[in-house]
Design a protein around this motif. Structure first.
Motif, PDB file in Angstrom:
ATOM      1  N   PRO A 142      29.474  36.388   9.662  1.00 23.04           N
ATOM      2  CA  PRO A 142      28.324  37.192   9.218  1.00 23.04           C
ATOM      3  C   PRO A 142      28.051  37.049   7.738  1.00 23.04           C
ATOM      4  O   PRO A 142      26.910  37.006   7.314  1.00 23.04           O
ATOM      5  N   TYR A 143      29.109  36.948   6.943  1.00 26.94           N
ATOM      6  CA  TYR A 143      28.927  36.802   5.495  1.00 26.94           C
ATOM      7  C   TYR A 143      28.267  35.472   5.173  1.00 26.94           C
ATOM      8  O   TYR A 143      27.392  35.381   4.319  1.00 26.94           O
ATOM      9  N   ALA A 144      28.691  34.417   5.893  1.00 29.47           N
ATOM     10  CA  ALA A 144      28.112  33.094   5.654  1.00 29.47           C
ATOM     11  C   ALA A 144      26.627  33.090   5.999  1.00 29.47           C
ATOM     12  O   ALA A 144      25.799  32.538   5.280  1.00 29.47           O
ATOM     13  N   ASN A 145      26.270  33.729   7.129  1.00 31.55           N
ATOM     14  CA  ASN A 145      24.859  33.775   7.520  1.00 31.55           C
ATOM     15  C   ASN A 145      24.036  34.572   6.507  1.00 31.55           C
ATOM     16  O   ASN A 145      22.925  34.217   6.174  1.00 31.55           O
ATOM     17  N   GLU A 146      24.644  35.679   6.014  1.00 28.72           N
ATOM     18  CA  GLU A 146      23.943  36.506   5.031  1.00 28.72           C
ATOM     19  C   GLU A 146      23.683  35.723   3.757  1.00 28.72           C
ATOM     20  O   GLU A 146      22.615  35.798   3.168  1.00 28.72           O
ATOM     21  N   SER A 147      24.686  34.917   3.327  1.00 31.37           N
ATOM     22  CA  SER A 147      24.533  34.129   2.113  1.00 31.37           C
ATOM     23  C   SER A 147      23.433  33.098   2.268  1.00 31.37           C
ATOM     24  O   SER A 147      22.686  32.825   1.336  1.00 31.37           O
ATOM     25  N   ALA A 148      23.349  32.510   3.463  1.00 28.93           N
ATOM     26  CA  ALA A 148      22.364  31.453   3.680  1.00 28.93           C
ATOM     27  C   ALA A 148      20.943  32.005   3.624  1.00 28.93           C
ATOM     28  O   ALA A 148      20.007  31.296   3.261  1.00 28.93           O
ATOM     29  N   GLN A 149      20.788  33.290   3.997  1.00 28.67           N
ATOM     30  CA  GLN A 149      19.454  33.861   4.047  1.00 28.67           C
ATOM     31  C   GLN A 149      19.096  34.641   2.786  1.00 28.67           C
ATOM     32  O   GLN A 149      17.997  35.159   2.679  1.00 28.67           O
ATOM     33  N   SER A 150      20.007  34.762   1.838  1.00 26.37           N
ATOM     34  CA  SER A 150      19.780  35.580   0.651  1.00 26.37           C
ATOM     35  C   SER A 150      19.446  34.710  -0.549  1.00 26.37           C
ATOM     36  O   SER A 150      19.751  33.519  -0.582  1.00 26.37           O
ATOM     37  N   GLY A 151      18.832  35.353  -1.565  1.00 30.24           N
ATOM     38  CA  GLY A 151      18.522  34.661  -2.792  1.00 30.24           C
ATOM     39  C   GLY A 151      19.709  34.626  -3.726  1.00 30.24           C
ATOM     40  O   GLY A 151      20.766  35.213  -3.438  1.00 30.24           O
ATOM     41  N   PRO A 152      19.560  33.952  -4.882  1.00 37.78           N
ATOM     42  CA  PRO A 152      20.673  33.821  -5.833  1.00 37.78           C
ATOM     43  C   PRO A 152      21.241  35.149  -6.293  1.00 37.78           C
ATOM     44  O   PRO A 152      22.461  35.307  -6.400  1.00 37.78           O
ATOM     45  N   GLU A 153      20.392  36.135  -6.579  1.00 39.79           N
ATOM     46  CA  GLU A 153      20.878  37.429  -7.055  1.00 39.79           C
ATOM     47  C   GLU A 153      21.664  38.161  -5.981  1.00 39.79           C
ATOM     48  O   GLU A 153      22.679  38.802  -6.258  1.00 39.79           O
ATOM     49  N   GLU A 154      21.175  38.063  -4.735  1.00 36.72           N
ATOM     50  CA  GLU A 154      21.883  38.722  -3.638  1.00 36.72           C
ATOM     51  C   GLU A 154      23.246  38.074  -3.412  1.00 36.72           C
ATOM     52  O   GLU A 154      24.240  38.764  -3.145  1.00 36.72           O
TER      53      GLU A 154
END
Length: 400
Positions: A27-39
């Motif tokens: 889940p963390y990997a998927n979240e990172s892929a969909q988030s911007g640099p600040e997130e």
């Protein structure tokens, strides 16, 4: 930002070797892929704070130019090298040391410390009251008393405890009348009761008597107070605790007299480092790997974590950063002893080389020795804390 990204990447590699945090990786990997640099940065900082056992970073105190107690600086330098790496995991009692200043800011005889930052789950190992004894006033230096009896009492609520006594003796000993400097008294019993029941914390009382038992003139025997003296001499409570985090297995099994252990210690922790391969040989191996299209063999490479770059320099006293190192490279067949392979890795390498099972990959290059670091920092109440964190530095790499 590059340093932080590398840190997170290294942490993911280390998790393969020994999971230490129960975070769902996918889940963390998927979240990172969909988030911007600040997130991504915010999530990475939050994960890094979790490694250091914090929900939020303490408030910065640099603008107030507050200095940590010299005792805490000396203790840090005793247990850690210049990079914060632990010199010996058994030098420190427990894994956390806190210093508290007197909150009452009283004159001389009563002191009180706010211990609200100590979690109830922490095991209280030792508590010390540090008092700075001032020089006797010149007009009273000539006195027939050469020693005095200094006693530390815990103040009690007699009404609540249904007892007639109003104080409990914690520590008592003789000290020279004409000396000056720090005097340390053990008050563990009182602190354990305070952490169990905050309302019972009514403070400490200091009583000075002659050897014969009569009370001495406080002008002759004086201790620095929180109200009238410089911070470097103020009364201080030093608390040694264990927060329940287990010691690193790699550290516990490490024998300082074992030459194999010494050979893999971080270079900053060795008096005369003798790296197995010099920089030129590593460059040659890398150049050969690039020419042939192969990967360089498994080895340890630098990975500097800069606390200022992360934005933590406002509350961290020492170190300003540290070299976590990371492992990179291939584990080709046959695995030599210089790659420090496990028996399992050797078997896996053989199975892969013989192509007995198509889905079996080569072993991975991961840390096989991990060392702790020490952090000296201000907490939210501006108390100075020394904390030891396990498994933070890759001491050596191997094929696993």
């Amino acid at each position: 930002m590059l340093t932080l990204v590398l840190l997170v990447a290294s942490a993911c590699t280390a998790v393969r070797a020994r999971p230490s945090l129960h975070y769902p990786e996918e889940p963390y990997a998927n979240e990172s892929a969909q988030s911007g640099p600040e997130e991504v940065r915010s999530a990475a900082i939050k994960r890094l704070l979790a490694v250091f056992g914090m929900d939020d970073p303490p408030a910065a105190v640099t603008h107030r130019r507050k200095q940590p107690p010299q005792y805490m600086l000396d203790l840090y330098n005793t247990v850690a090298d210049v990079d914060g790496v632990t010199k010996d995991p058994y030098l420190l009692e427990g894994n956390t040391v806190r210093s508290f200043f007197d909150k009452l800011r009283s004159e001389q005889v009563e002191f009180r410390f706010n211990l609200s930052t100590v979690a109830r789950t922490e095991k209280i190992l030792t508590a010390e009251l540090h008092l700075f004894k001032l020089r006797s006033q010149s007009a009273l230096t000539f006195n027939r008393h050469h020693f005095c009896q200094v006693s530390i009492y815990q103040l009690l609520d007699s009404a609540k405890s249904n007892k007639t006594q109003e104080k409990r003796l914690l520590s008592s000993r003789l000290i020279p009348v004409h000396s000056n400097g720090w005097e340390v008294f053990t008050i563990t019993q009182a602190v354990r009761s305070w952490t169990a029941d905050e309302d019972s914390n009514l403070g400490l009382h200091v009583l000075v008597r002659t050897i014969g038992g009569s009370q001495m003139d406080l002008k002759l025997i004086r201790f620095a107070s929180g109200r009238n003296h410089h911070q470097s001499k103020q009364p201080m409570l030093v608390l040694f605790t264990d927060d329940g985090r287990r010691r690193s297995a790699s550290l516990e099994s490490a024998d300082p007299d074992d030459p194999q252990v010494t050979s893999v210690l971080p270079q900053s922790a060795m008096a005369a480092p003798a790296p197995p391969r010099n920089a030129r040989s590593l460059d040659q191996e890398t150049a050969w790997a690039e020419e042939t299209g192969a990967s360089a063999p498994c080895r340890r490479l630098p990975l500097y974590v800069d606390f200022e770059e992360i934005g933590w320099s406002g509350w961290i006293v020492s170190p300003r950063g540290y070299n976590a190192y990371h492992c990179k490279g291939s584990c080709p067949f046959p695995l030599g002893q210089n790659m420090r392979p496990t028996n399992h890795a050797t078997v896996q390498s053989i199975i892969h080389a013989l192509k007995l099972i198509k889905s079996i990959e080569t072993p991975c290059c991961v840390p096989d020795k991990l060392f702790s670091i020490n952090l000296l920092y201000f907490d939210d109440d501006e108390n100075v804390v020394l904390k030891q964190y396990n498994d933070m530095v890759a001491g050596s790499c191997g094929c696993h």
